[in-house]
Design an enzyme around this catalytic site. Structure first.
Site, PDB file in Angstrom:
ATOM      1  N   GLY A 158      -1.874  11.148  -2.560  1.00 14.24           N
ATOM      2  CA  GLY A 158      -1.674   9.834  -1.947  1.00 14.24           C
ATOM      3  C   GLY A 158      -0.251   9.350  -2.158  1.00 14.24           C
ATOM      4  N   ALA A 159       0.387   8.883  -1.089  1.00  9.21           N
ATOM      5  CA  ALA A 159       1.754   8.357  -1.196  1.00  9.21           C
ATOM      6  C   ALA A 159       1.815   6.969  -0.566  1.00  9.21           C
ATOM      7  CB  ALA A 159       2.752   9.308  -0.554  1.00  9.21           C
ATOM      8  N   CYS A 205       0.757 -12.652  -7.415  1.00  6.47           N
ATOM      9  CA  CYS A 205       0.640 -12.565  -5.954  1.00  6.47           C
ATOM     10  C   CYS A 205       1.363 -13.668  -5.214  1.00  6.47           C
ATOM     11  CB  CYS A 205      -0.829 -12.638  -5.557  1.00  6.47           C
ATOM     12  SG  CYS A 205      -1.502 -11.017  -5.482  1.00  6.47           S
ATOM     13  N   CYS A 220     -10.419  -7.545  -0.934  1.00  3.23           N
ATOM     14  CA  CYS A 220      -9.019  -7.836  -0.620  1.00  3.23           C
ATOM     15  C   CYS A 220      -8.975  -9.164   0.149  1.00  3.23           C
ATOM     16  CB  CYS A 220      -8.538  -6.667   0.230  1.00  3.23           C
ATOM     17  SG  CYS A 220      -6.811  -6.640   0.549  1.00  3.23           S
TER      18      CYS A 220
HETATM   19  C1  LIG Z   1      -3.235  -6.076   4.577  1.00  2.00           C
HETATM   20  C2  LIG Z   1      -3.012  -5.999   3.116  1.00  2.00           C
HETATM   21  C3  LIG Z   1      -2.035  -6.794   2.539  1.00  2.00           C
HETATM   22  C4  LIG Z   1      -1.808  -6.736   1.177  1.00  2.00           C
HETATM   23  N1  LIG Z   1      -0.874  -7.564   0.641  1.00  2.00           N
HETATM   24  C5  LIG Z   1      -0.663  -7.535  -0.684  1.00  2.00           C
HETATM   25  C6  LIG Z   1       0.313  -8.408  -1.251  1.00  2.00           C
HETATM   26  O1  LIG Z   1       0.952  -9.189  -0.557  1.00  2.00           O
HETATM   27  N2  LIG Z   1       0.499  -8.355  -2.588  1.00  2.00           N
HETATM   28  C7  LIG Z   1      -0.203  -7.501  -3.373  1.00  2.00           C
HETATM   29  O2  LIG Z   1       0.014  -7.492  -4.589  1.00  2.00           O
HETATM   30  N3  LIG Z   1      -1.137  -6.673  -2.870  1.00  2.00           N
HETATM   31  C8  LIG Z   1      -1.376  -6.661  -1.551  1.00  2.00           C
HETATM   32  N4  LIG Z   1      -2.319  -5.810  -1.021  1.00  2.00           N
HETATM   33  C9  LIG Z   1      -3.112  -4.953  -1.933  1.00  2.00           C
HETATM   34  C10 LIG Z   1      -2.441  -3.623  -2.333  1.00  2.00           C
HETATM   35  O3  LIG Z   1      -1.172  -3.885  -2.901  1.00  2.00           O
HETATM   36  C11 LIG Z   1      -2.271  -2.654  -1.168  1.00  2.00           C
HETATM   37  O4  LIG Z   1      -3.533  -2.382  -0.597  1.00  2.00           O
HETATM   38  C12 LIG Z   1      -1.639  -1.323  -1.583  1.00  2.00           C
HETATM   39  O5  LIG Z   1      -1.178  -0.666  -0.435  1.00  2.00           O
HETATM   40  C13 LIG Z   1      -2.598  -0.411  -2.327  1.00  2.00           C
HETATM   41  O6  LIG Z   1      -1.923   0.736  -2.745  1.00  2.00           O
HETATM   42  P1  LIG Z   1      -2.673   2.127  -2.947  1.00  2.00           P
HETATM   43  O7  LIG Z   1      -1.598   3.108  -3.316  1.00  2.00           O
HETATM   44  O8  LIG Z   1      -3.808   1.984  -3.862  1.00  2.00           O
HETATM   45  O9  LIG Z   1      -3.288   2.510  -1.515  1.00  2.00           O
HETATM   46  P2  LIG Z   1      -2.534   2.773  -0.159  1.00  2.00           P
HETATM   47  O10 LIG Z   1      -1.245   2.055  -0.109  1.00  2.00           O
HETATM   48  O11 LIG Z   1      -3.557   2.522   0.900  1.00  2.00           O
HETATM   49  O12 LIG Z   1      -2.202   4.327  -0.187  1.00  2.00           O
HETATM   50  C14 LIG Z   1      -3.170   5.326  -0.114  1.00  2.00           C
HETATM   51  C15 LIG Z   1      -2.485   6.639   0.188  1.00  2.00           C
HETATM   52  O13 LIG Z   1      -3.442   7.701   0.121  1.00  2.00           O
HETATM   53  C16 LIG Z   1      -3.239   8.560   1.210  1.00  2.00           C
HETATM   54  N5  LIG Z   1      -4.479   9.284   1.504  1.00  2.00           N
HETATM   55  C17 LIG Z   1      -5.619   8.815   2.062  1.00  2.00           C
HETATM   56  N6  LIG Z   1      -6.487   9.823   2.212  1.00  2.00           N
HETATM   57  C18 LIG Z   1      -5.898  10.945   1.721  1.00  2.00           C
HETATM   58  C19 LIG Z   1      -6.294  12.297   1.601  1.00  2.00           C
HETATM   59  N7  LIG Z   1      -7.465  12.736   2.041  1.00  2.00           N
HETATM   60  N8  LIG Z   1      -5.421  13.172   1.051  1.00  2.00           N
HETATM   61  C20 LIG Z   1      -4.204  12.761   0.618  1.00  2.00           C
HETATM   62  N9  LIG Z   1      -3.780  11.492   0.723  1.00  2.00           N
HETATM   63  C21 LIG Z   1      -4.616  10.597   1.260  1.00  2.00           C
HETATM   64  C22 LIG Z   1      -2.794   7.643   2.357  1.00  2.00           C
HETATM   65  O14 LIG Z   1      -2.106   8.392   3.344  1.00  2.00           O
HETATM   66  C23 LIG Z   1      -1.868   6.689   1.594  1.00  2.00           C
HETATM   67  O15 LIG Z   1      -0.577   7.238   1.491  1.00  2.00           O
HETATM   68  C24 LIG Z   1      -2.576  -5.839   0.348  1.00  2.00           C
HETATM   69  C25 LIG Z   1      -3.551  -5.050   0.933  1.00  2.00           C
HETATM   70  C26 LIG Z   1      -3.778  -5.119   2.311  1.00  2.00           C
HETATM   71  C27 LIG Z   1      -4.856  -4.253   2.903  1.00  2.00           C
END
Ligand SMILES: Cc1cc2nc3c(=O)[nH]c(=O)nc-3n(C[C@H](O)[C@H](O)[C@H](O)COP(=O)(O)OP(=O)(O)OC[C@H]3O[C@@H](n4cnc5c(N)ncnc54)[C@H](O)[C@@H]3O)c2cc1C
Length: 428
Positions: free
Chosen positions: A8-9, A353, A159
């Site tokens: 995941g990136a 936040c 969320c």
């Molecule tokens: C609309 C929205 C707004 C948000 N705004 C805020 C904010 O303002 N402030 C805050 O603190 N938080 C916020 N969040 C919450 C949180 O910070 C984000 O959701 C953040 O992107 C989560 O990071 P993550 O790395 O866990 O997941 P993600 O950023 O979703 O990354 C997941 C990664 O896994 C990869 N992946 C998926 N499936 C596979 C697979 N099978 N094999 C390999 N890779 C895979 C994807 O390609 C992606 O790169 C927000 C969330 C959302 C949905």
């Protein structure tokens, strides 16, 4: 020589790669595999959905940045995880072995749990940049023929901040277009009260957000459980304390965006001891899986139990700063294991936040995330809107430079007393 593999990136995976790289030796190898080759700053999605940002303006091509930092990068999704074999399989058939695996795959969006929900049904989403781009085109069409808007978050969602943000951003945009008077707005949420945020409120988020709703003439339904979405109509049940249906609402809409529940990605589902029944990765206080001790996890994909019982299922949010604290703890713990020591670092999981409302906003700090808290602060004003824009620029810039936490950021957080690592007897 050790091989560390990150799955995941997104926000968690990219920051993880930079911090881990900083702590590895010259002979160690770091690989990142991911589904989406280009990184998008997810917190900008509400702006993309009203065309205040383009997809291109919030993206980073990771390949050259990772190459510069000496990180192996394979933008091919994982299809199978074999923690017993210390390997993962990719969609192109490649099998990659590892010494340590860090899972940062974020959420799978569970639109299918409610009939008619999501971009393949009748409501919009801002959870992925492509959804937000599509939502912006649908919004343009809506503005030519305005009608009611319904926004919010469904049962099982965790969320909530972005649901509020997008609602107020839409409201601002409608006022700018001088069509707000033609658009009745309703916010529906699985939270037990407005401003709960999955955190039982922070500071006075209850008062602040309810006040904002009233001031902007947005009606709201808390304890909402969406039964189904039909073309132009949402059928949702308002649930009472005892679990009975207090009232069924039929809400007509011309435009709707509802945040879905999350679950783990398919390749993780059903792996005994690695994930819970919804596919979230089980971790201990050191971000480490209790069964597969060379597997760690950070971000939205980790399992965190809900705060407590609520009439409608309502999860705990995993916010950016909290995720960064998971990353820092994980990087240091893997370093300790490489040095033959036991891991001792624990993330603070502090929630910091900024929720933008288009021309103002609400900010909060929850330390720790779950009450009772040492810091339980919220505030509102135009400064939040400006701070969020500044943070977006800052974060995208540091990600594209391959940096996680420049020294001035750390110094500022230290001054504010907002740390990423807990001070425990294990670490002092
Ligand atoms: C609309 C929205 C707004 C948000 N705004 C805020 C904010 O303002 N402030 C805050 O603190 N938080 C916020 N969040 C919450 C949180 O910070 C984000 O959701 C953040 O992107 C989560 O990071 P993550 O790395 O866990 O997941 P993600 O950023 O979703 O990354 C997941 C990664 O896994 C990869 N992946 C998926 N499936 C596979 C697979 N099978 N094999 C390999 N890779 C895979 C994807 O390609 C992606 O790169 C927000 C969330 C959302 C949905």
């Amino acid at each position: 020589m050790a091989h560390i593999l990150i799955m995941g990136a997104g926000l968690g995976g990219v920051v993880m790669a930079y911090e881990m790289k900083d702590l590895l030796g010259r002979d160690d190898k770091l690989t990142v595999v991911t589904k989406d080759p280009i990184y998008h700053f997810v917190p900008s999605n509400p702006w993309v959905a009203v065309k205040w940002r383009t997809k291109e303006s919030v993206q980073i091509d990771l390949a050259p940045v990772f190459a510069k930092r000496g990180i192996d990068y394979k933008p091919v999704p994982v299809t199978k995880v074999e923690p017993g074999e210390n390997s993962v399989e990719l969609a192109d058939g490649t099998v990659i072995g590892y010494d340590f695996l860090i899972i940062a795959t974020g959420p799978e969006l569970a639109f299918d749990e409610i009939p008619g929900l999501g971009p393949d049904g009748y409501t919009q989403s801002i959870c992925h940049v492509d959804h937000a781009t599509h939502a912006s085109d649908v919004f343009e069409e809506f503005c030519k023929k305005p009608g009611p808007i319904v926004t919010g978050a469904v049962q099982g969602a965790s969320c909530f901040g972005p649901a509020y943000e997008f609602t107020f951003i839409l409201e601002t945009e409608l006022r700018r277009r001088k069509i707000r008077d033609q658009v009745p707005m309703t916010f529906i949420t699985s939270e037990p009260y407005i401003g709960h945020l999955g955190l039982d409120g922070v500071g006075d988020t209850k008062g602040l957000l309810e006040g904002e709703m009233r001031q902007h003439h947005i009606k709201f339904v808390a304890n909402s459980r969406v039964a189904r979405v039909e073309p132009g109509k949402i059928i949702t049940e308002e649930i009472a304390e005892d679990g009975s249906v207090k009232k069924t609402h039929e809400l007509p809409f011309g435009y709707s965006m509802l945040i879905p529940a999350f679950r783990g990605i398919k390749p993780l589902m059903g792996i005994e001891g690695l994930v819970n029944p919804r596919g979230f990765v089980l971790i201990d206080k050191h971000q480490r899986n209790p069964k597969y001790k060379n597997v760690f996890s950070v971000g939205v994909c980790v399992a965190i139990p809900p705060m407590g019982p609520t009439p409608v299922a309502c999860g705990v949010p995993k916010t950016g700063f909290m995720i960064e604290s998971m990353v820092t703890a994980t990087a240091h713990n893997i370093r300790q294991l490489l040095d033959g020591k036991e891991p001792t670092h624990q993330a603070t999981w502090n929630a910091v936040c900024l929720a933008d409302f288009g021309d103002s906003g609400v900010a909060f700090v929850a330390q720790p995330q779950l009450p009772p808290r040492n810091v339980n602060w919220s505030s509102s004003g135009v400064w939040v809107h400006n701070a969020k824009i500044a943070f977006e620029k800052y974060f995208i810039r540091k990600m594209s430079r391959g940096e996680s936490e420049p020294f001035y950021e750390k110094a500022m957080l230290d001054i504010l007393g907002i740390g990423k690592l807990k001070k425990t007897t294990e670490t002092v």
